[in-house]
Design a protein around this motif. Sequence first.
Motif, mmCIF file in Angstrom:
data_model
loop_
_atom_site.group_PDB
_atom_site.id
_atom_site.type_symbol
_atom_site.label_atom_id
_atom_site.label_comp_id
_atom_site.label_asym_id
_atom_site.label_seq_id
_atom_site.Cartn_x
_atom_site.Cartn_y
_atom_site.Cartn_z
ATOM 1 N N GLY A 84 0.834 -1.204 0.000
ATOM 2 C CA GLY A 84 0.000 0.000 0.000
ATOM 3 C C GLY A 84 0.868 1.253 0.000
ATOM 4 O O GLY A 84 0.583 2.220 -0.713
ATOM 5 N N GLY A 85 1.921 1.232 0.784
ATOM 6 C CA GLY A 85 2.832 2.378 0.824
ATOM 7 C C GLY A 85 3.480 2.615 -0.534
ATOM 8 O O GLY A 85 3.634 3.766 -0.971
ATOM 9 N N HIS A 184 -7.945 1.363 4.728
ATOM 10 C CA HIS A 184 -8.962 0.881 5.663
ATOM 11 C C HIS A 184 -10.372 0.965 5.090
ATOM 12 O O HIS A 184 -11.345 0.828 5.821
ATOM 13 C CB HIS A 184 -8.913 1.677 6.978
ATOM 14 N N SER A 205 -4.278 -1.376 0.333
ATOM 15 C CA SER A 205 -3.260 -2.299 0.847
ATOM 16 C C SER A 205 -3.861 -3.691 0.991
ATOM 17 O O SER A 205 -5.031 -3.840 1.370
ATOM 18 C CB SER A 205 -2.759 -1.803 2.208
ATOM 19 N N LYS A 210 -5.166 -5.795 6.765
ATOM 20 C CA LYS A 210 -6.193 -5.023 6.062
ATOM 21 C C LYS A 210 -7.353 -5.957 5.690
ATOM 22 O O LYS A 210 -7.557 -6.956 6.351
ATOM 23 C CB LYS A 210 -5.563 -4.315 4.864
#
Length: 414
Positions: A84-85, A184, A205, A210
């Motif tokens: 996700g980052g 989220h 993510s 998650k």
Amino acid sequence: MNSIDLPRENPNLCAMSDKPIFTRSFTQQEPIPQAAIEAANRVLRTGRLHRYNTAPDEIAETALLEEEFAAMTGAKYALAVASGGYAIGAALRAIGVGQGDLVLSNGFTLAPVPGAIASVGAVPVFVEVTENLTIDLEDLNTKAQASGARVLLLSHMRGHICDMGRLMAICDAAGITVIEDCAHTMGAAWNGLASGRHGKIACYSTQTYKHINSGEGGFLTSDDADVMARAILLSGSYMLYTRHRAAPPPEAFAQARFETPNVSGRMDNLRAAILRPQLADLPRQVARWRELYERMEAGLANLPHLRLTERDPREDYVGSSFQFLLPDWSPDKITAFVQAAARRGVELKWFGAAEPVAFTSRYDSWRYAPAQTLPKTDHILAGLIDLRLPLTFAPEDVDRLAEILRDEVIAHAP
Ligand SMILES: *Cc1c(COP(=O)(O)O)cnc(C)c1O
């Protein structure tokens, strides 16, 4: 004391004196579904784990997953990546954010968000949070004007979605491009539209904690052909971008292919194989999370000195974690409450602790960013308690959790 000798009606609950103790793990996810294990085995048997390593006429699992993710969210294009980052960093690069650029973002979010901003040499400008844990739209408006920033990296932190109509009106008026961090909110919606479909780019993510689990992984979605062409090239597509299916046509890559650096962050076929059955099952999982969330909400209702977050009726949230505020409590009282809950097996995260612990770092812990003061956010985080609701909890477990929390709130309230 040996708890094994105690009579236990419920194997997940053992009695210490007269106080029930919760024994389920807050970090235990469900096993990977059997269909996903079998899909993973099929990929392993071929040895073709790299997304561009396909037999003649074979479509890679990763490419299929991207198509399915685009269909689920309603996005025109989707790209599966390593985390996700990584998706957020690629999104920022794909719209040209670079050295010294200012990027507005939530003061209350997780470390990979400011981290992605820093990874492209840009500078975060933090915006206040409201008591409902959404971005403060007045402060956003003020800081948009004052800073001159052209990009908002909006984090739907802990799955709380702000009034997206108002947010987009503010950003459109100020010429601000919106990137949504949906770590989220995969499976959530605002006013009937999937979360991630309001801004120019959305990032998701698939990390273990998650909503679907491939250990590590992520997605980036957009309707913008230029943006998606650059994101695909950035992810490390070499000149094999035509193997992508939820992607713009080859013309969209004509110029970008010479100008976009390769910053490898691809997803592989093994992870994609694990994710496809989980993605198909996401609506059912979301319904289960909602049930746990609503049980917790009901269990903690009408308690003095505890404030629940209010959910806008337009917000179709997932509820994979739960937050509440202890608004007028001293740090000592909160510490005693958190410790008492821990002794009864309830693992709470407190965002007001002096030092960052585990996942609870705050904007003032990210010292690579220029120091900023957010008095409203400080006040809210000082009383913010956060807990996970993994799907390994049954609804009845959540009832017991809520009972323990009620007891301890009453025992420790100011
Ligand atoms: C988990 C998370 C991310 C990024 O996740 P990765 O661990 O890099 O996959 C981004 N934003 C928020 C709010 C998150 O919780």
